[in-house]
Design an enzyme around this catalytic site. Structure first.
Site, mmCIF file in Angstrom:
data_model
loop_
_atom_site.group_PDB
_atom_site.id
_atom_site.type_symbol
_atom_site.label_atom_id
_atom_site.label_comp_id
_atom_site.label_asym_id
_atom_site.label_seq_id
_atom_site.Cartn_x
_atom_site.Cartn_y
_atom_site.Cartn_z
ATOM 1 C CE1 TYR A 127 45.292 39.451 33.655
ATOM 2 C CE2 TYR A 127 44.398 38.680 31.575
ATOM 3 C CZ TYR A 127 44.534 39.665 32.526
ATOM 4 O OH TYR A 127 43.908 40.854 32.347
ATOM 5 C CG HIS A 169 37.696 38.322 38.522
ATOM 6 N ND1 HIS A 169 37.543 37.507 39.616
ATOM 7 C CD2 HIS A 169 38.738 39.131 38.815
ATOM 8 C CE1 HIS A 169 38.462 37.807 40.528
ATOM 9 N NE2 HIS A 169 39.197 38.789 40.070
ATOM 10 N NE ARG A 226 46.596 37.035 41.135
ATOM 11 C CZ ARG A 226 46.158 38.026 40.360
ATOM 12 N NH1 ARG A 226 45.343 38.938 40.840
ATOM 13 N NH2 ARG A 226 46.538 38.123 39.102
ATOM 14 C CE LYS A 245 47.731 43.985 33.008
ATOM 15 N NZ LYS A 245 47.420 43.933 34.459
#
Lengths: 204, 351
Positions: B42, B198, B228, B322
């Protein structure tokens, strides 16, 4: 209750300790063990506090005979109403919020589930959640919304938990929606429905 | 918005059932490949969203590719089944009109053969030729459109759209159209602030990523959009990997084998951009999804090499978050054929 543990997960609500505010009026909503938080609040408050205060107290299902209601009644609130459960207190709370005057401090206390219900009623009425005082007392049982069928299951104490509406086995996440007033439940064995993990008591 | 882009030839293709979605070679090489190095962690990887390289997904401010009509059909199917995928809190109506204006202006400027917008005061005339839409309406009057302004225009634009209200020094997810999401629920998250929605992301809070990202986003000004990239991997070219339907598509996560990985496993790229809206002061947050199969990647040797190295070096927490654990090793094995150990050239673009 340490509030630090709660603050670790950013969407999960965290609660503080009720403190008497200098306000013209006070609206206090308590459930179950929250009775003790109210007694401590009143003990810290200046004389005359309860004469400017409304207390809505949800005793807990089937009116448990634990003396809380009588002890609260003796504190001399200007208005004092009881109800059986947090959910049953909501119509009266909504009425009180409709009539809320400027400079009224709102205090909420009780179990995690009760706080979910009370905070949602307040924010639905247009109050900013950041202006509400909250203190957790009693059970950590959660309200859980099934992300699949959208039904809310009350008083969830296990991980995983069964959705009371669609029957899917749900992983109870820490992810929390104030708008819904519930934690998120996501099917735990979607990849392999034959894998059925054992339930453990997690939220007591 | 200088020169206009050439109009793609729209393809049929499905994102469900028989999964007939397929990229043409031109669509593969224009994709916004998300790795500019051989490993991934990240970062606040924001940059200005301007002056995009010709022939790439960055060329136009709001990209459109050959899958436009197929993606809009898939969105309509999702909304038929679950109208809660598009929601707007009551105070977000003006931001909806801002969104409609921005998307119509961008589309008409970038692809004039496909879209046109004529305005006479608040009387607007919108034409979307690929979708066969010819709409006269009154700007600011939702009764003159078949849907609210946000839903109306985002049924005609690829990618998800989230609208963020700014108040108390924070951004609040107060409206959106979300049907191509990587496993998150608008219905659950609507009304949350930047840190709250988040919350489930591991590692990044501790690294201060969200503090810095929020600071950057609050500084985004009109006419200076930012962007992004983000990424994950998806089994089958399924755009609608929603938590709502996870109990239906979840089993597919276990279906990857060494034999089918090349065509069944996809790198899922999100091109996220951030636009300050003029009337509402909200921020429009489009999240455009691009899908590249492992075989698509192998047609660009640098990308296959890099994907191999990124997957090999990915921290376990990220792999798990993920949802890659079921097939990561199979993908690494397949991609290893495309990695001879030599260095890759800097930057994300093909050699």
């Amino acid at each position: 209750m340490s509030s630090i543990r709660y603050a670790e997960f950013k969407s999960r609500p965290y609660y503080g300790v009720l403190e008497p505010a200098s306000a013209l009026e006070h609206l206090i909503v308590a459930e179950g063990e929250g009775a003790h938080a109210v007694m401590e609040l009143v003990a810290k408050a200046p004389a005359g506090f309860t004469s400017q205060a409304t207390l809505l107290y949800a005793e807990g299902p089937y009116s448990p005979d634990n003396g809380n209601t009588e002890a609260l009644r003796e504190l001399g609130f200007a208005r004092f109403h009881t109800s059986a459960t947090a959910a049953a207190a909501v119509p009266r709370l909504e009425g009180a919020l409709e009539r809320l005057k400027m400079s009224t401090e709102v205090y909420l206390t009780g179990s995690e589930s009760a706080l979910s219900i009370f905070v949602k009623a307040c924010t639905d009425a247009g109050l900013d959640y950041q202006g509400l005082q909250t203190e957790h007392r009693g059970s950590l049982a959660r309200r859980v919304q099934c992300v699949h069928c959208k039904g809310i299951t009350e008083n969830v104490t296990t991980q995983p938990a069964t959705c009371a509406h669609c029957g899917l086995l749900l992983l109870v996440r820490d992810h929390y929606s104030r708008r819904i007033g519930a934690f998120q439940g996501v099917n735990i064995n979607a990849e392999d429905p034959s894998d059925i993990p054992a339930k453990e008591e997690m939220f007591r | 918005m200088g020169s206009t882009a050439s109009l793609p030839t729209f393809k049929d293709g499905t994102y469900r059932d028989d999964f007939s979605f397929k990229n043409s070679p031109e669509t593969v090489v224009r994709a916004p490949f998300p790795f500019d190095k051989d490993e991934y962690m990240y970062a606040v990887n924001m940059e200005l969203h301007k002056d995009g390289r010709k022939g790439t997904a960055y060329e136009e401010p709001i990209d459109m590719d050959e899958h436009y009509l197929a993606e809009m059909r898939d969105r309509a199917l999702v909304l038929d089944e679950d109208p809660l995928r598009c929601q707007s809190l009551p105070h977000m109506e003006m931001a909806g009109w801002d969104t409609l204006e921005l998307l119509m202006e961008c589309k008409a400027a970038s692809f004039p053969e496909a879209f046109s917008l004529e305005r006479d005061g608040d009387q607007w005339h919108w034409i979307n030729r690929p979708m066969g839409i010819d709409q006269h309406f009154t700007f600011g009057d939702a009764t003159t459109l078949p849907y609210g302004p946000l839903e109306y225009i985002t049924r005609q634009a690829q990618g998800d759209f989230v609208v963020l209200d700014e108040r108390d020094g924070n951004l609040w997810m107060d409206a959106g159209m979300v049907t191509t999401q990587a496993d998150w629920s608008l219905d659950f998250d609507i009304g949350m602030n930047f840190f709250e929605w988040h919350a489930p992301v591991p590692l990044a809070h501790e690294k201060g990523i969200f503090q810095r990202a929020l600071k950057y986003l609050l500084a985004v000004q009109q006419s200076n959009p930012a962007r992004r990239l983000n990424w994950t991997m998806t089994v089958n070219p399924r755009l609608d990997t929603s938590p709502e339907n996870y109990h239906q598509w979840g089993p597919e996560n276990t279906h990857i084998t060494p034999e089918n990985v090349a065509d069944k496993l996809f790198l899922r790229i999100e091109l996220q951009s951030f636009w300050r809206l003029p009337r509402s002061n909200a921020i429009l947050f489009p999240i455009r999804c691009y899908l590249l199969s492992m075989r698509d990647l192998s047609t660009v040797p640098k990308w296959a090499t890099r994907m191999h190295r990124v997957l090999k070096s990915l921290p376990p927490e990220l792999s798990s978050y993920k949802g890659l654990d079921n097939f990561r090793e199979i993908a690494i094995d397949w991609l290893s054929e495309y990695d001879d150990g030599s260095p890759t050239t800097p930057g994300p673009f093909p050699d």
